[in-house]
Motif scaffolding. Structure first.
Motif, PDB file in Angstrom:
ATOM      1  N   ALA A  14      -5.036  -8.455   6.531  1.00 49.05           N
ATOM      2  CA  ALA A  14      -4.194  -7.398   5.951  1.00 49.05           C
ATOM      3  C   ALA A  14      -5.033  -6.126   5.898  1.00 49.05           C
ATOM      4  O   ALA A  14      -6.042  -6.071   5.190  1.00 49.05           O
ATOM      5  CB  ALA A  14      -3.724  -7.802   4.559  1.00 49.05           C
ATOM      6  N   VAL A  15      -4.629  -5.111   6.647  1.00 50.97           N
ATOM      7  CA  VAL A  15      -5.449  -3.918   6.857  1.00 50.97           C
ATOM      8  C   VAL A  15      -4.812  -2.699   6.185  1.00 50.97           C
ATOM      9  O   VAL A  15      -3.631  -2.404   6.393  1.00 50.97           O
ATOM     10  CB  VAL A  15      -5.638  -3.649   8.362  1.00 50.97           C
ATOM     11  CG1 VAL A  15      -6.471  -2.395   8.589  1.00 50.97           C
ATOM     12  CG2 VAL A  15      -6.291  -4.857   9.043  1.00 50.97           C
ATOM     13  N   VAL A  16      -5.625  -1.992   5.390  1.00 51.94           N
ATOM     14  CA  VAL A  16      -5.202  -0.728   4.777  1.00 51.94           C
ATOM     15  C   VAL A  16      -5.618   0.411   5.710  1.00 51.94           C
ATOM     16  O   VAL A  16      -6.809   0.611   5.965  1.00 51.94           O
ATOM     17  CB  VAL A  16      -5.854  -0.529   3.392  1.00 51.94           C
ATOM     18  CG1 VAL A  16      -5.426   0.813   2.789  1.00 51.94           C
ATOM     19  CG2 VAL A  16      -5.505  -1.664   2.455  1.00 51.94           C
ATOM     20  N   ARG A  17      -4.643   1.153   6.217  1.00 53.70           N
ATOM     21  CA  ARG A  17      -4.940   2.281   7.111  1.00 53.70           C
ATOM     22  C   ARG A  17      -4.665   3.628   6.465  1.00 53.70           C
ATOM     23  O   ARG A  17      -5.138   4.658   6.952  1.00 53.70           O
ATOM     24  CB  ARG A  17      -4.163   2.139   8.423  1.00 53.70           C
ATOM     25  CG  ARG A  17      -4.639   0.949   9.252  1.00 53.70           C
ATOM     26  CD  ARG A  17      -4.253   1.041  10.704  1.00 53.70           C
ATOM     27  NE  ARG A  17      -4.927  -0.018  11.464  1.00 53.70           N
ATOM     28  CZ  ARG A  17      -6.112   0.108  12.029  1.00 53.70           C
ATOM     29  NH1 ARG A  17      -6.767   1.251  11.925  1.00 53.70           N
ATOM     30  NH2 ARG A  17      -6.649  -0.890  12.694  1.00 53.70           N
ATOM     31  N   ALA A  18      -3.920   3.636   5.369  1.00 48.95           N
ATOM     32  CA  ALA A  18      -3.659   4.867   4.625  1.00 48.95           C
ATOM     33  C   ALA A  18      -3.441   4.488   3.169  1.00 48.95           C
ATOM     34  O   ALA A  18      -2.717   3.532   2.867  1.00 48.95           O
ATOM     35  CB  ALA A  18      -2.444   5.602   5.181  1.00 48.95           C
ATOM     36  N   PHE A  19      -4.068   5.217   2.251  1.00 46.44           N
ATOM     37  CA  PHE A  19      -3.928   4.915   0.831  1.00 46.44           C
ATOM     38  C   PHE A  19      -2.467   5.014   0.408  1.00 46.44           C
ATOM     39  O   PHE A  19      -1.755   5.973   0.718  1.00 46.44           O
ATOM     40  CB  PHE A  19      -4.763   5.880  -0.006  1.00 46.44           C
ATOM     41  CG  PHE A  19      -6.242   5.726   0.175  1.00 46.44           C
ATOM     42  CD1 PHE A  19      -6.868   4.516  -0.060  1.00 46.44           C
ATOM     43  CD2 PHE A  19      -7.023   6.801   0.589  1.00 46.44           C
ATOM     44  CE1 PHE A  19      -8.243   4.361   0.100  1.00 46.44           C
ATOM     45  CE2 PHE A  19      -8.389   6.669   0.750  1.00 46.44           C
ATOM     46  CZ  PHE A  19      -9.002   5.450   0.513  1.00 46.44           C
ATOM     47  N   GLY A  20      -2.022   3.988  -0.307  1.00 44.86           N
ATOM     48  CA  GLY A  20      -0.674   3.994  -0.848  1.00 44.86           C
ATOM     49  C   GLY A  20       0.422   3.677   0.140  1.00 44.86           C
ATOM     50  O   GLY A  20       1.596   3.593  -0.242  1.00 44.86           O
ATOM     51  N   GLU A  21       0.063   3.470   1.404  1.00 49.79           N
ATOM     52  CA  GLU A  21       1.044   3.148   2.434  1.00 49.79           C
ATOM     53  C   GLU A  21       1.077   1.633   2.650  1.00 49.79           C
ATOM     54  O   GLU A  21       0.125   0.923   2.310  1.00 49.79           O
ATOM     55  CB  GLU A  21       0.698   3.849   3.743  1.00 49.79           C
ATOM     56  CG  GLU A  21       0.772   5.371   3.653  1.00 49.79           C
ATOM     57  CD  GLU A  21       2.179   5.868   3.395  1.00 49.79           C
ATOM     58  OE1 GLU A  21       3.140   5.246   3.915  1.00 49.79           O
ATOM     59  OE2 GLU A  21       2.330   6.862   2.658  1.00 49.79           O
ATOM     60  N   ILE A  25      -0.396  -6.343   8.820  1.00 50.88           N
ATOM     61  CA  ILE A  25      -1.066  -7.574   9.236  1.00 50.88           C
ATOM     62  C   ILE A  25      -1.468  -7.405  10.697  1.00 50.88           C
ATOM     63  O   ILE A  25      -0.627  -7.152  11.563  1.00 50.88           O
ATOM     64  CB  ILE A  25      -0.148  -8.802   9.075  1.00 50.88           C
ATOM     65  CG1 ILE A  25       0.395  -8.871   7.639  1.00 50.88           C
ATOM     66  CG2 ILE A  25      -0.902 -10.078   9.440  1.00 50.88           C
ATOM     67  CD1 ILE A  25      -0.658  -9.014   6.570  1.00 50.88           C
ATOM     68  N   GLU A  26      -2.772  -7.518  10.972  1.00 49.79           N
ATOM     69  CA  GLU A  26      -3.298  -7.223  12.301  1.00 49.79           C
ATOM     70  C   GLU A  26      -4.257  -8.318  12.761  1.00 49.79           C
ATOM     71  O   GLU A  26      -4.817  -9.069  11.943  1.00 49.79           O
ATOM     72  CB  GLU A  26      -4.032  -5.883  12.300  1.00 49.79           C
ATOM     73  CG  GLU A  26      -3.187  -4.704  11.842  1.00 49.79           C
ATOM     74  CD  GLU A  26      -3.964  -3.398  11.836  1.00 49.79           C
ATOM     75  OE1 GLU A  26      -5.040  -3.345  12.504  1.00 49.79           O
ATOM     76  OE2 GLU A  26      -3.517  -2.433  11.174  1.00 49.79           O
ATOM     77  N   LEU A  66     -11.504   4.288   5.287  1.00 52.41           N
ATOM     78  CA  LEU A  66     -10.480   3.477   5.933  1.00 52.41           C
ATOM     79  C   LEU A  66     -10.721   3.440   7.439  1.00 52.41           C
ATOM     80  O   LEU A  66     -11.395   4.319   7.983  1.00 52.41           O
ATOM     81  CB  LEU A  66      -9.103   4.058   5.627  1.00 52.41           C
ATOM     82  CG  LEU A  66      -8.708   4.149   4.143  1.00 52.41           C
ATOM     83  CD1 LEU A  66      -7.324   4.746   4.014  1.00 52.41           C
ATOM     84  CD2 LEU A  66      -8.776   2.788   3.474  1.00 52.41           C
ATOM     85  N   PRO A  67     -10.170   2.406   8.108  1.00 53.72           N
ATOM     86  CA  PRO A  67      -9.395   1.283   7.575  1.00 53.72           C
ATOM     87  C   PRO A  67     -10.302   0.230   6.938  1.00 53.72           C
ATOM     88  O   PRO A  67     -11.506   0.192   7.207  1.00 53.72           O
ATOM     89  CB  PRO A  67      -8.710   0.725   8.828  1.00 53.72           C
ATOM     90  CG  PRO A  67      -9.692   1.011   9.925  1.00 53.72           C
ATOM     91  CD  PRO A  67     -10.301   2.337   9.585  1.00 53.72           C
TER      92      PRO A  67
END
Length: 372
Positions: A14-21, A25-26, A66-67
């Motif tokens: 589970a990847v965070v690419r932008a805060f709050g967005e 799943i990658e 990020l990410p």
């Protein structure tokens, strides 16, 4: 490597690419080999911490690149063992298939490490906070695999401790174990006030009760969490919802202590205003251990109160590998005394990560667990 199972080329995370967005799943790369002192593990459970939510929101007072893969409260089953990593940090033999929990990675060379305070390492690499672009990529628990760096302490999980509770031991419970240790002795002559009824406050309520405190009072909300605090051993609970006025809460504590105040106050709430209230709740000559204040918020206090009461104020942060080991021991030995299972509010597949974070923001979860 001294031992290896099957190392996949890629794993799901589970990847965070932008805060709050929304988190995606990658497929992410897996290092093809494990360096000396390292481990590759298959994550079997990762419980969520409030810090994960704050990190995703972008509200932590930290420089986060990020990410990244979130998650720092996890347990993994060993897939590959690097040269010299066939024993854990307390001397137990490690084999392929064993479950472990592990610390953040410490450099072992800075002033804090040499002063035997590795949790304060100046060069610490913190799981759940390291960019996915940096080798070895797998630095978070919201994934099917994770990499244990050579500088990370690790402890084998006893067979008697379930996956979900073992993951909780690697952050929430080890922080509480460290705080209770730093707070010093409590006995039947002591009243302890715990500020906060989240997972840490509830766990602290249980450990102070088991340590022999004469009276434990837990302050927090909502009602369901206070009910759980009572199940963990709170003799009295004070609801923030029913008693919103701090003066009224102070009166309740004074009523329970013949007007003296608490011999020990332990702050696990994370709300800046709780600090000033905790100083007021403490008895003259008392102790105040502060654990929950990790944000950038501020509050106003009368510092003379600390002086005139002759208070001992103790900051307690994280924990070292000994506290991970002790946390697992607590889960093993207190399993029949404390209802640890009731803290696990739900078990979810990795794909449900966004829904779980939303539920945590709404205080609908106490300690949810992802099962990658």
């Amino acid at each position: 490597m001294t031992g290896t199972g099957v190392i996949p080329e890629h794993t799901r995370a589970a990847v965070v690419r932008a805060f709050g967005e929304p988190i995606t799943i990658e497929e992410v790369p897996v290092p093809p080999s494990v360096e000396a002192g390292g481990l590759l593990v298959e994550v079997v459970a990762c419980s969520l911490c409030g810090t994960d939510v704050h990190c995703w929101e972008g509200s932590l007072a930290l420089d986060i690149r990020l990410p990244l893969i979130l998650g720092h409260e996890m347990v993994g089953r060993i897939v590959a063992i690097g040269e010299g990593a066939d024993h854990d940090s307390v001397g137990q033999r490690l084999r392929i298939g064993d479950r472990v929990i592990w610390t953040h990675a410490f450099c072992g060379r800075c002033r804090m490490c040499t002063a035997k305070r590795p949790a304060m390492c100046l060069n610490r690499k913190a799981y759940g906070h390291v960019s996915l672009q940096d080798w070895p990529y797998l630095m978070g628990g919201f994934a099917q695999h994770a990499y244990v760096l050579p500088g990370a302490g690790r402890v084998r999980v006893p067979d008697t401790v379930p996956d979900a509770l073992a993951s909780m031991a690697s952050c929430a419970l080890r922080s509480v174990v460290n705080a209770v240790e730093q707070a010093g002795r409590v006995g039947p002559e002591h009243t302890v006030v715990v500020q906060g009824a989240g997972p840490l406050g509830i766990l602290a309520t249980g450990l102070f009760a088991q340590a022999g405190a004469g009276r434990v009072v837990t302050v927090g909300a909502p009602a369901a969490r206070l009910e759980l605090a009572a199940a963990f051993g709170a003799d009295e609970v004070i609801s923030l919802e029913d008693t919103p006025d701090p003066a009224e809460r102070l009166a309740r504590v004074h009523e329970a202590t013949d007007g003296r105040g608490a011999d020990l106050v332990a702050e696990f709430s994370g709300h800046p205003a709780a600090f000033a209230e905790g100083v007021d709740l403490a008895a003259p000559g008392g102790r105040y251990v502060v654990v929950g204040q990790l944000g950038a918020g501020t509050t106003t206090i009368a510092p003379g109160t600390i002086t005139k009461k002759n208070l001992t104020v103790i900051g307690s942060f994280s924990g070292d590998v000994s506290h991970y080991h002790k946390a697992l021991t607590v889960l093993d030995r207190y399993a029949r005394r404390l209802p640890f299972d009731r803290l696990i509010s739900g078990r979810y597949p990795l794909e449900d990560v966004n829904a779980v974070i939303t539920r945590m923001q709404a205080f609908q979860e106490i300690k949810p667990v992802l099962l990658p």
